[in-house]
Design a protein around this motif. Structure first.
Motif, PDB file in Angstrom:
ATOM      1  N   PHE A 214      30.611  50.834  35.481  1.00 16.39           N
ATOM      2  CA  PHE A 214      31.294  51.690  36.449  1.00 16.39           C
ATOM      3  C   PHE A 214      30.659  51.534  37.823  1.00 16.39           C
ATOM      4  N   MET A 215      29.344  51.363  37.851  1.00 17.11           N
ATOM      5  CA  MET A 215      28.664  51.097  39.122  1.00 17.11           C
ATOM      6  C   MET A 215      29.149  49.786  39.723  1.00 17.11           C
ATOM      7  N   LEU A 216      29.249  48.734  38.903  1.00 16.11           N
ATOM      8  CA  LEU A 216      29.735  47.449  39.402  1.00 16.11           C
ATOM      9  C   LEU A 216      31.172  47.565  39.900  1.00 16.11           C
ATOM     10  N   LEU A 217      31.986  48.369  39.218  1.00 19.78           N
ATOM     11  CA  LEU A 217      33.377  48.546  39.636  1.00 19.78           C
ATOM     12  C   LEU A 217      33.454  49.162  41.026  1.00 19.78           C
ATOM     13  N   THR A 218      32.725  50.237  41.260  1.00 18.48           N
ATOM     14  CA  THR A 218      32.765  50.899  42.566  1.00 18.48           C
ATOM     15  C   THR A 218      32.168  50.018  43.653  1.00 18.48           C
ATOM     16  N   LEU A 219      31.134  49.254  43.324  1.00 20.85           N
ATOM     17  CA  LEU A 219      30.560  48.335  44.299  1.00 20.85           C
ATOM     18  C   LEU A 219      31.551  47.246  44.683  1.00 20.85           C
ATOM     19  N   GLY A 220      32.257  46.717  43.694  1.00 20.24           N
ATOM     20  CA  GLY A 220      33.191  45.637  43.967  1.00 20.24           C
ATOM     21  C   GLY A 220      34.440  46.088  44.699  1.00 20.24           C
ATOM     22  N   LEU A 221      34.935  47.279  44.380  1.00 20.25           N
ATOM     23  CA  LEU A 221      36.171  47.751  45.001  1.00 20.25           C
ATOM     24  C   LEU A 221      36.029  47.931  46.511  1.00 20.25           C
ATOM     25  N   ASP A 222      34.888  48.432  46.968  1.00 21.57           N
ATOM     26  CA  ASP A 222      34.683  48.624  48.407  1.00 21.57           C
ATOM     27  C   ASP A 222      34.843  47.321  49.170  1.00 21.57           C
ATOM     28  N   SER A 223      34.241  46.267  48.648  1.00 23.70           N
ATOM     29  CA  SER A 223      34.356  44.970  49.312  1.00 23.70           C
ATOM     30  C   SER A 223      35.781  44.452  49.270  1.00 23.70           C
ATOM     31  N   GLN A 224      36.458  44.663  48.149  1.00 17.54           N
ATOM     32  CA  GLN A 224      37.844  44.204  48.027  1.00 17.54           C
ATOM     33  C   GLN A 224      38.758  44.965  48.981  1.00 17.54           C
ATOM     34  N   PHE A 225      38.503  46.253  49.183  1.00 15.71           N
ATOM     35  CA  PHE A 225      39.271  47.016  50.169  1.00 15.71           C
ATOM     36  C   PHE A 225      39.174  46.348  51.535  1.00 15.71           C
ATOM     37  N   ALA A 226      37.952  45.960  51.901  1.00 13.20           N
ATOM     38  CA  ALA A 226      37.730  45.352  53.215  1.00 13.20           C
ATOM     39  C   ALA A 226      38.459  44.022  53.342  1.00 13.20           C
ATOM     40  N   PHE A 227      38.432  43.217  52.290  1.00 13.64           N
ATOM     41  CA  PHE A 227      39.105  41.917  52.336  1.00 13.64           C
ATOM     42  C   PHE A 227      40.609  42.093  52.587  1.00 13.64           C
ATOM     43  N   LEU A 228      41.224  42.996  51.828  1.00 11.51           N
ATOM     44  CA  LEU A 228      42.675  43.191  51.967  1.00 11.51           C
ATOM     45  C   LEU A 228      43.013  43.838  53.297  1.00 11.51           C
ATOM     46  N   GLU A 229      42.212  44.797  53.725  1.00  8.71           N
ATOM     47  CA  GLU A 229      42.482  45.459  55.006  1.00  8.71           C
ATOM     48  C   GLU A 229      42.355  44.475  56.156  1.00  8.71           C
ATOM     49  N   THR A 230      41.438  43.525  56.038  1.00  9.28           N
ATOM     50  CA  THR A 230      41.278  42.501  57.073  1.00  9.28           C
ATOM     51  C   THR A 230      42.538  41.658  57.203  1.00  9.28           C
ATOM     52  N   ILE A 231      43.071  41.212  56.073  1.00  9.31           N
ATOM     53  CA  ILE A 231      44.275  40.376  56.097  1.00  9.31           C
ATOM     54  C   ILE A 231      45.470  41.153  56.648  1.00  9.31           C
TER      55      ILE A 231
END
Length: 578
Positions: free
Chosen positions: A390-407
């Motif tokens: 669950f820790m890895l999930l929350t860590l990964g989602l934040d970065s993925q949010f940034a990637f998609l928001e950038t595009i």
């Protein structure tokens, strides 16, 4: 930027984006432009989004391994030095550029259309990374669901996916402690669960024959994209609220894992192995390169995420303070993650009766093989396994949010009147397209494609983009003008430290990293599998394509302007301060 007429080509022309209001004279400004674009809804939205973006999976599965293989505690010397030379200055530069312009990675290059290809290169890189990064989140979801059992499925051998080499790696106790195991000729059940059940890699003959789609991974990937879409549905207004949980909750879990780890027998053995200084390593150039690479990738500079987040700030947001909070917080988190990881590995090595270096791995091998195996040795193992993933999930989602928001931000800023009113629909289309492109990663041989993307999508191409951005802002747009813009936002001009790093130290360090990565180039591999020549060529072309975006953007900019090529170059380069 409007086309230059022949009469204008004989004098420097100030770019029409980053100008003071007095410089703009009577230019008709679209006052509703920024309001339509939106801003963060709270003061902490931006800060937590940056923390969540920078503090990711690499802090857990890459930094601890790099530290112990490059001098232990001595690695912190080059690490913090490279943080000062590269990390903090480039972080502040990207935030300043985004906040002053209130534009995304493409539109911000109104400061110099000649370098708009650097923004296009950012989008290509972040798009490729987003495709495979969400596959890693899908793996995490798979393990998260698998942890919801009374007995972890990778705890024992005897399942249909296990082979005759499978051996439950548990030390046999006697009066003198654990009897050492011979791990060289056996395979742990956690490793076979990962490779033969989750990946089902035995169903593929290589990257050219990926085999069939794994339906369970396909559904996990779909769920990952649905989660990401729902969180960015309303742009920063929705993702800015989600990060209040996803950026802070991992610290609570990390603290729980740390306390549990250091209270285990043998934990100090792992911590000592992790931090014992070996100062002779500092004489090796490899250690300094590894430190710079860790800083460069962990802070996410050059992906456009920082620039995008800062573009939604109010004009006078104190990004100077935020820069130090995020960069130093990221470093401290990496160090604490190392304690949590190596304390458990120390316990694991004592239980198995083997040295710590025989159980320590980096990357997916740590997250999906070694640490899950260590969890099986603990009481209430499913609980601790669930917390870890669950820790890895929350860590990964934040970065993925940034990637998609950038595009999404970059493209909508280019076509605001068409896409901004339909931003949610556009975001959904992006998610669907990337999900379809990522289906190859859910096949039996999907891991081979993931490794290829990981090795080449953001390698030397990303360094070229950051070097170009740094030189374009300081040399073409002008260091004096850029510092004046920062003064307008924050009330002070950057000092000698930032100017020296932007002008010389940061580009020189990145250039050294680029040369080193080319000289020390090694073909991709996954375990004993060696990638064929055509796959290597595809990977190299993937990296070169982002680099070629820059000269291609220059060519397009020149063709769209009037006057000769030489006049065009004189105009743009005379605008900067050298």
């Amino acid at each position: 930027m409007k086309k230059l007429q022949g009469a204008h080509l004989r004098k420097p022309v100030t770019p029409d984006l980053l100008m003071t209001p007095s410089d703009q004279g009577d230019v008709d400004l679209d006052v509703d432009f920024a309001a339509d674009r939106g801003n963060w809804t709270g003061k902490l939205d931006f800060l937590l989004s940056c923390i969540g973006y920078c503090v990711g999976l690499g802090n857990v599965w890459r930094f601890p391994y790099r530290a112990y293989t490059n001098g232990g505690g001595a690695f912190l010397v080059p690490y913090f030095l490279m943080l000062a030379i590269c990390g903090i200055p480039l972080f502040f530069l990207e935030l300043s550029l985004g906040q002053f312009s209130s534009l995304g990675p493409l539109a911000v290059w109104k400061i110099s259309p000649l370098f708009k290809g650097a923004g296009a290169a950012m989008l290509l890189i972040v798009g490729l990374v987003a495709i495979y990064y969400n596959m890693i989140i899908a793996y995490v979801l798979f393990y998260l669901f698998a942890s919801l059992t009374s007995t972890l499925p990778w705890e024992h051998c005897g399942n249909w996916w296990n082979t005759d080499l499978c051996l439950e790696h548990r030390g046999s106790k006697n009066g003198n402690g654990a009897l050492p195991l011979n791990l060289t000729s056996t395979v742990s059940p956690s490793e076979e669960y990962w490779s033969r059940y989750v990946l089902h890699i035995q169903g593929s003959r290589g990257i050219g024959s990926p085999g069939g789609i794994r339906w369970n991974l396909c559904l996990c990937l779909l769920l990952a994209w649905v989660i990401v879409f729902l969180c960015i549905l309303k742009g920063v207004k929705s993702s800015g609220k989600v990060v209040y949980f996803t950026a802070t909750f991992p610290y609570l879990i990390l603290l729980m894992l740390l306390v549990r780890g250091v209270t285990l027998p043998g934990a100090w053995k792992g911590v000592q192995f992790y931090l014992t200084p070996q100062f002779h390593h500092l004489l090796s150039s490899k250690v300094w390169i590894e430190a710079a690479l860790q800083i460069f990738y962990s802070l996410g500079v050059g992906f456009g995420g920082l620039l995008t987040f800062a573009s939604y700030n109010t004009f006078h947001q104190n990004i100077y303070r935020d820069t130090f909070i995020v960069t130093l917080g990221n470093a401290v988190t990496s160090i604490l993650a190392g304690f949590a990881i190596f304390s458990v590995l120390g316990y694991m090595s004592q239980e198995l009766g083997v040295p710590v270096d025989q159980v320590a791995k980096a990357g997916p091998g740590l997250a999906f093989v070694v640490y899950p195996q260590a969890m099986t040795m603990l009481p209430l193992s499913p609980f601790w396994s669930f917390l870890f993933f669950f820790m890895l999930l929350t860590l990964g989602l934040d970065s993925q949010f940034a990637f998609l928001e950038t595009i999404v931000t970059a493209v909508t800023d280019e076509f605001p009147y068409y896409l901004r009113p339909k931003k949610a629909v556009f975001s959904g289309l992006i998610c669907v397209a990337m999900y379809l492109m990522g289906l190859v990663l859910t096949t039996d041989g999907g891991m081979y494609w993931l490794v290829l993307l990981d090795d080449y999508s953001a390698s030397f191409g990303l360094m070229v983009v950051v070097i170009t951005t740094c030189l374009a802002v300081t040399r073409v747009y002008g260091i004096q003008r850029f510092c004046r813009d920062i003064h307008m936002m924050l009330g002070f001009k950057p000092g000698l430290y930032f100017r020296a790093c932007w002008l010389f130290l940061s580009p020189a360090t990145l250039l050294a990293l680029l040369v080193y990565s080319i000289v020390k180039y090694q073909p991709s591999e996954y375990g004993s599998y060696r990638f064929p020549a055509w796959a290597e060529l595809l990977g190299i072309l993937m990296g070169l394509l982002s680099c070629l975006m820059i000269p291609a953007g220059m060519l397009v900019a020149v063709l769209r302007e009037e006057g000769s090529l030489w006049e065009y170059i004189v105009v743009y380069f005379s605008c900067g301060s050298f």
